[in-house]
Scaffold this motif. Sequence first.
Motif, PDB file in Angstrom:
ATOM      1  N   PHE A  55       0.834  -1.200   0.000  1.00 54.97           N
ATOM      2  CA  PHE A  55       0.000   0.000   0.000  1.00 54.97           C
ATOM      3  C   PHE A  55       0.869   1.252   0.000  1.00 54.97           C
ATOM      4  N   SER A  98       0.403   2.223  -4.099  1.00 56.44           N
ATOM      5  CA  SER A  98      -0.928   2.837  -4.169  1.00 56.44           C
ATOM      6  C   SER A  98      -0.986   3.933  -5.223  1.00 56.44           C
ATOM      7  N   SER A 119      -4.540  -6.271  -3.176  1.00 53.57           N
ATOM      8  CA  SER A 119      -5.462  -5.360  -2.498  1.00 53.57           C
ATOM      9  C   SER A 119      -5.129  -3.900  -2.797  1.00 53.57           C
ATOM     10  N   THR A 120      -3.851  -3.605  -2.971  1.00 49.52           N
ATOM     11  CA  THR A 120      -3.438  -2.245  -3.320  1.00 49.52           C
ATOM     12  C   THR A 120      -4.000  -1.842  -4.679  1.00 49.52           C
ATOM     13  N   GLY A 122      -7.852  -1.369  -4.337  1.00 45.83           N
ATOM     14  CA  GLY A 122      -8.342  -0.301  -3.463  1.00 45.83           C
ATOM     15  C   GLY A 122      -8.893   0.907  -4.188  1.00 45.83           C
ATOM     16  N   SER A 173      -8.317   8.204   7.751  1.00 42.10           N
ATOM     17  CA  SER A 173      -7.080   7.564   8.220  1.00 42.10           C
ATOM     18  C   SER A 173      -7.044   7.489   9.742  1.00 42.10           C
ATOM     19  N   TRP A 228      -8.975   4.520  10.829  1.00 40.75           N
ATOM     20  CA  TRP A 228      -8.203   3.279  10.723  1.00 40.75           C
ATOM     21  C   TRP A 228      -7.177   3.181  11.858  1.00 40.75           C
ATOM     22  N   ASN A 276      -5.474   8.264  -0.151  1.00 42.00           N
ATOM     23  CA  ASN A 276      -6.129   7.844   1.089  1.00 42.00           C
ATOM     24  C   ASN A 276      -5.560   6.516   1.580  1.00 42.00           C
ATOM     25  N   ASN A 277      -5.345   5.574   0.661  1.00 44.05           N
ATOM     26  CA  ASN A 277      -4.792   4.280   1.060  1.00 44.05           C
ATOM     27  C   ASN A 277      -3.391   4.426   1.634  1.00 44.05           C
ATOM     28  N   ASN A 313      -3.842   5.826   5.073  1.00 48.76           N
ATOM     29  CA  ASN A 313      -4.372   4.768   5.947  1.00 48.76           C
ATOM     30  C   ASN A 313      -3.251   3.852   6.434  1.00 48.76           C
TER      31      ASN A 313
END
Length: 653
Positions: free
Chosen positions: A81, A85, A138-139, A142, A253, A256, A391-392, A395
């Motif tokens: 991430f 990202s 997942s990155t 996202g 963030s 999280w 944002n990722n 986070n």
Amino acid sequence: MTTSIPATSAPPVVAGEHANQFALLRQRRFAPFFWTQFAGAANDNLFKFAFTVMVTYQLQVAWMAPEMAGLVIGALFILPFLLFSATAGQLTDKYDKTRVIRFVKNLEIAIMLIAAWGFFRADAAVLLACVFLMGLHSTLFGPVKFAYLPQVLDNRELTGGNGMVEMGTFVAILLGQVAGGLLVAMPQVGHTAVALSCIGLALVGRLVAQAIPAAPATDPGLVINWNPFSETWRNLRLAHGNKVVFRSLLGISWMWFFGAVFLSQFPSFAKAVLHGDEQVASLLLVVFSIGIGAGSLLCEVLSRRQVEIGLVPLGAIGMSVFAIDLYFASRALPPAAEMGLAAFVAVPAHWRVMADLGLLSLFAGLYSVPMYALIQLRSQPTHRARIIAANNILNALFMIASSVLAGLLLQAGFGIPQIFLFTGIANAIVAFYIFMLVPEYLLRFVAWVLSHFVYRFRVDGEEHIPDAGPAVLVCNHVSFIDAVLLMAASPRPIRFLMDHRIFRVPVLGWLFKLAKAIPIAPQKEDPAAYEAAFARAVEVLREGDLLAIFPEGAITRDGSLQPFKGGVMKILAAARELGIEPPVVPMALTNLWGSFFSRIEVRDGSNVAMVRPFRRGLFSRVGLHVGAALPQAEVQPEALHRQVTRLLGSRPA
């Protein structure tokens, strides 16, 4: 606020009306995407949790101590991430989102085939490599996960759609972890069962992804910058360009950060504080996940199907209240022998602990979903995926900071309940700071409370409020909180042109200053202030925002609609000189006359407001009726007066 919404922000697909957010699961534009992300989240967590259990309880890996397994696996999963990202955001903006989704699902199949080989051989090194690759998966997914929704849902569906996705994600996480723990523990066949399940879920996800309709690129001419470090910095600067969006990114963030403190401490909390076994730790995760899912789904119910950021302060308050109460609920538990699930739930004091966990996570759902929807709504469509990528990145940084801070507090002698107390207090401080930086959250919260708990507020014709671009809203003036009710009715921020005397009213005056309302004095009283107010009003339209005026000039003293003054014509004439021709939207507030915030005649014959608080009782019905926008050629004070009178009909003001 003066943040403008790009004219291109409206989604290309106009959705039909549906009863609630669950109806989206019957529609092709949403259902295949929902189940694709559900399968991916479940597979991520089935794989990670099964691997964690395997290296903690089943394998003896000399180079990785069992107590470090969870930390190493979590760090490897988050690392992509931080690294990729920014690249993922660019790819999502440049290419058709459906094409990106299908590529990511193909990649997942390949990764799970490698992981299956690792499970068969019980090879921790191979499986660690797969953890990193699943983090990469997942990155890449996202940005497309949140950039896809505003492209296929209309603005009134964003809250419900995000709520469904958040609920689905946490349910998938829960089911994946439970399944991973159960499967890997099966005698003889556990590793094989996990391997086949991971491959099966990857294949299901890819099959469902085939049904996702096309979602065209929003910036097909984008030139990819493959340097992740310079692109990460550019993405953060891009997000920082829109203050409301950037501060909302920081708010998410922080959520999280807050959640990671609790999730990371569940095993230790269950064992050292609650004196429970592994099943108790799993129960805490179940309660937390159900709370997040319930809060996410509640957002649409509580928001009248619009992006209601007034729920964010409500969520922040609940998060702090129940995190602090969790400290008091858990610190006084007496020492006990380790207990199983049945013995744990038989203790009444433990129900308070579970209620606190469930409610703080429920309020976290109320906090996060409107923020995600606001970012989707206010981000420029051509850069939306890159904003979400930023944002990722944030986070991931906040989650790492959360782990580091929790570790430092534990080393400093803090107990786990004390860490929860610290987090709850810190959440209140951070939330207050964010709401002062972005007053729109606080203003919408006040509007939401007023329209739900003081009045029963109904809005008709809200579709006539433009989703983008400048517009002038013209409304009758019945009470001191007319502006607050208009805020509650509009998903967009509104700037108000208001009588300067209303700013002297305690509390309300402070709120209107916070809302950057424009005070106007009579021309005879203060000519300079009069002209300055009109200049500022035109500037609001030039910036592409909504401007609301009350052309009667003052609050009605007898409940009837007063003649309209010509200020609106002056504003429109000045706007035309700048090449701006905003639509004019007539509005009528109904049934407010005689309520606490309107005027009332007292014994000495004077008209006063805000006396006799319960003279209309609680939850009295009030309404706002919004008419179709008028072209400027038809706008005259008399014509607007007739339109507002028509909207009022036989209803009292």
